[in-house]
Motif scaffolding. Structure first.
Motif, PDB file in Angstrom:
ATOM      1  N   ARG A  91      16.630  43.985  59.602  1.00  0.00           N
ATOM      2  CA  ARG A  91      16.499  42.519  59.262  1.00  0.00           C
ATOM      3  C   ARG A  91      18.287  42.601  58.610  1.00  0.00           C
ATOM      4  N   SER A  92      18.930  41.052  58.941  1.00  0.00           N
ATOM      5  CA  SER A  92      20.137  40.823  58.481  1.00  0.00           C
ATOM      6  C   SER A  92      20.001  40.186  57.111  1.00  0.00           C
ATOM      7  N   ILE A  93      21.260  39.955  56.448  1.00  0.00           N
ATOM      8  CA  ILE A  93      21.217  39.506  55.073  1.00  0.00           C
ATOM      9  C   ILE A  93      20.529  38.475  54.958  1.00  0.00           C
ATOM     10  N   ASP A  94      20.269  37.515  55.958  1.00  0.00           N
ATOM     11  CA  ASP A  94      19.276  36.260  55.662  1.00  0.00           C
ATOM     12  C   ASP A  94      18.013  36.597  55.968  1.00  0.00           C
ATOM     13  N   LEU A  95      17.582  37.986  56.190  1.00  0.00           N
ATOM     14  CA  LEU A  95      16.110  38.599  56.315  1.00  0.00           C
ATOM     15  C   LEU A  95      15.566  37.975  57.714  1.00  0.00           C
ATOM     16  N   SER A  96      16.629  37.775  58.631  1.00  0.00           N
ATOM     17  CA  SER A  96      15.896  37.269  59.863  1.00  0.00           C
ATOM     18  C   SER A  96      15.853  38.865  60.656  1.00  0.00           C
ATOM     19  N   MET A  97      15.010  38.842  61.518  1.00  0.00           N
ATOM     20  CA  MET A  97      14.818  40.144  62.199  1.00  0.00           C
ATOM     21  C   MET A  97      15.687  40.062  63.324  1.00  0.00           C
ATOM     22  N   HIS A  98      16.132  41.417  63.587  1.00  0.00           N
ATOM     23  CA  HIS A  98      17.055  41.360  64.969  1.00  0.00           C
ATOM     24  C   HIS A  98      16.434  43.093  65.536  1.00  0.00           C
ATOM     25  N   PRO A  99      16.382  42.819  66.926  1.00  0.00           N
ATOM     26  CA  PRO A  99      16.016  44.269  67.651  1.00  0.00           C
ATOM     27  C   PRO A  99      17.343  45.299  67.525  1.00  0.00           C
ATOM     28  N   ILE A 100      16.964  46.323  67.521  1.00  0.00           N
ATOM     29  CA  ILE A 100      18.209  47.349  67.229  1.00  0.00           C
ATOM     30  C   ILE A 100      17.854  48.154  69.000  1.00  0.00           C
ATOM     31  N   MET A 101      19.198  47.642  69.366  1.00  0.00           N
ATOM     32  CA  MET A 101      19.232  48.400  71.122  1.00  0.00           C
ATOM     33  C   MET A 101      19.536  49.631  71.193  1.00  0.00           C
ATOM     34  N   SER A 102      20.247  50.356  70.340  1.00  0.00           N
ATOM     35  CA  SER A 102      20.570  51.638  70.536  1.00  0.00           C
ATOM     36  C   SER A 102      21.819  52.031  69.277  1.00  0.00           C
ATOM     37  N   ILE A 103      21.745  53.394  69.276  1.00  0.00           N
ATOM     38  CA  ILE A 103      22.759  53.983  68.218  1.00  0.00           C
ATOM     39  C   ILE A 103      24.063  54.063  68.871  1.00  0.00           C
ATOM     40  N   VAL A 104      25.197  53.186  68.311  1.00  0.00           N
ATOM     41  CA  VAL A 104      26.587  53.501  68.755  1.00  0.00           C
ATOM     42  C   VAL A 104      27.137  54.722  68.572  1.00  0.00           C
ATOM     43  N   ALA A 105      27.051  55.082  67.233  1.00  0.00           N
ATOM     44  CA  ALA A 105      27.673  56.419  66.818  1.00  0.00           C
ATOM     45  C   ALA A 105      26.812  57.089  65.694  1.00  0.00           C
ATOM     46  N   GLU A 106      26.838  58.407  65.521  1.00  0.00           N
ATOM     47  CA  GLU A 106      26.116  58.883  64.575  1.00  0.00           C
ATOM     48  C   GLU A 106      27.100  60.166  64.006  1.00  0.00           C
ATOM     49  N   ASP A 107      26.861  60.450  62.734  1.00  0.00           N
ATOM     50  CA  ASP A 107      27.555  61.459  62.154  1.00  0.00           C
ATOM     51  C   ASP A 107      26.486  62.310  61.198  1.00  0.00           C
ATOM     52  N   LEU A 108      25.857  63.256  61.662  1.00  0.00           N
ATOM     53  CA  LEU A 108      24.795  63.807  60.980  1.00  0.00           C
ATOM     54  C   LEU A 108      25.087  64.648  59.849  1.00  0.00           C
ATOM     55  N   GLU A 109      26.354  65.119  59.731  1.00  0.00           N
ATOM     56  CA  GLU A 109      26.988  65.807  58.464  1.00  0.00           C
ATOM     57  C   GLU A 109      27.195  64.890  57.332  1.00  0.00           C
ATOM     58  N   ASN A 110      27.613  63.625  57.628  1.00  0.00           N
ATOM     59  CA  ASN A 110      27.715  62.716  56.617  1.00  0.00           C
ATOM     60  C   ASN A 110      26.427  61.536  56.430  1.00  0.00           C
ATOM     61  N   ASP A 111      25.706  61.917  57.292  1.00  0.00           N
ATOM     62  CA  ASP A 111      24.334  60.832  57.179  1.00  0.00           C
ATOM     63  C   ASP A 111      24.805  59.398  57.512  1.00  0.00           C
ATOM     64  N   LEU A 112      25.433  59.207  58.623  1.00  0.00           N
ATOM     65  CA  LEU A 112      26.070  57.784  59.011  1.00  0.00           C
ATOM     66  C   LEU A 112      25.756  57.545  60.253  1.00  0.00           C
ATOM     67  N   CYS A 113      25.207  56.400  60.663  1.00  0.00           N
ATOM     68  CA  CYS A 113      25.136  55.936  61.783  1.00  0.00           C
ATOM     69  C   CYS A 113      25.483  54.362  62.107  1.00  0.00           C
ATOM     70  N   LEU A 114      25.813  54.039  63.312  1.00  0.00           N
ATOM     71  CA  LEU A 114      26.230  52.674  63.805  1.00  0.00           C
ATOM     72  C   LEU A 114      25.189  52.074  64.675  1.00  0.00           C
ATOM     73  N   LEU A 115      24.533  50.909  64.528  1.00  0.00           N
ATOM     74  CA  LEU A 115      23.572  50.706  65.278  1.00  0.00           C
ATOM     75  C   LEU A 115      24.092  49.252  66.137  1.00  0.00           C
ATOM     76  N   PHE A 116      23.710  49.329  67.220  1.00  0.00           N
ATOM     77  CA  PHE A 116      24.021  48.027  68.109  1.00  0.00           C
ATOM     78  C   PHE A 116      22.796  46.861  67.938  1.00  0.00           C
ATOM     79  N   VAL A 117      23.245  45.880  67.416  1.00  0.00           N
ATOM     80  CA  VAL A 117      22.274  44.898  67.028  1.00  0.00           C
ATOM     81  C   VAL A 117      22.631  43.529  67.904  1.00  0.00           C
ATOM     82  N   PRO A 118      22.000  43.160  68.853  1.00  0.00           N
ATOM     83  CA  PRO A 118      22.512  42.052  69.564  1.00  0.00           C
ATOM     84  C   PRO A 118      22.551  40.759  68.656  1.00  0.00           C
ATOM     85  N   GLY A 119      23.649  39.711  68.878  1.00  0.00           N
ATOM     86  CA  GLY A 119      23.764  38.735  68.146  1.00  0.00           C
ATOM     87  C   GLY A 119      24.639  38.955  66.813  1.00  0.00           C
ATOM     88  N   THR A 120      24.836  40.188  66.565  1.00  0.00           N
ATOM     89  CA  THR A 120      25.919  40.550  65.538  1.00  0.00           C
ATOM     90  C   THR A 120      27.411  40.705  66.201  1.00  0.00           C
TER      91      THR A 120
END
Length: 142
Positions: A7-36
């Motif tokens: 969900r975006s800040i306005d609570l609309s739903m968006h599909p997650i297409m893929s994980i762009v990057a992840e950092d398992l040590e720091n528990d971080l990931c970037l997601l590709f969300v079409p339309g953003t």
């Protein structure tokens, strides 16, 4: 593991297409969300000081609807080079949620919640969040 929609800040739903990057040590990931096309909120350039007020918006225990998204306030309670510690109510469902300063800038991301005392929240340090985003996001604004 991620769900197939977000969900975006306005609570609309968006599909997650893929994980762009992840950092398992720091528990971080970037997601590709079409339309953003950009970050919804800026990441703070200023380190938090002990006691600074912070705010979190999350779907703790799945509690949210189109008109209700829980808003929590608390404080920065210190940290080290790897983690920042915040104190505000949190629960399962809060993970991945942003932690904002009084200026609406991101100063943390809910990563872990103390098992026995759910008012203690851990986040990757602001330095690690900024480095991860800088290293993995093409942002023409800089």
């Amino acid at each position: 593991d991620i769900s197939s929609v977000t969900r975006s800040i306005d609570l609309s739903m968006h599909p997650i297409m893929s994980i762009v990057a992840e950092d398992l040590e720091n528990d971080l990931c970037l997601l590709f969300v079409p339309g953003t096309t950009s970050l919804v909120a800026e990441i703070s350039n200023d380190a938090q000081l002990y006691g600074d007020e912070v705010f979190s918006v999350s779907a703790a225990r799945g509690f949210m609807s189109y008109y209700v998204v829980p808003y929590f306030s608390g404080h920065f309670s210190g940290g080290d080079s790897r983690y920042s510690i915040f104190t505000f109510p949190s629960a399962m469902g809060s993970s991945g949620g942003p932690i904002f300063n009084k200026d609406g800038e991101i100063v943390g991301i809910v990563s872990q919640i103390h098992k026995s005392f759910h008012h203690i929240v851990m986040s990757p340090s602001l330095v690690n969040i900024k480095k991860f985003v800088h290293d993995n996001l093409n942002d023409d604004r800089e």
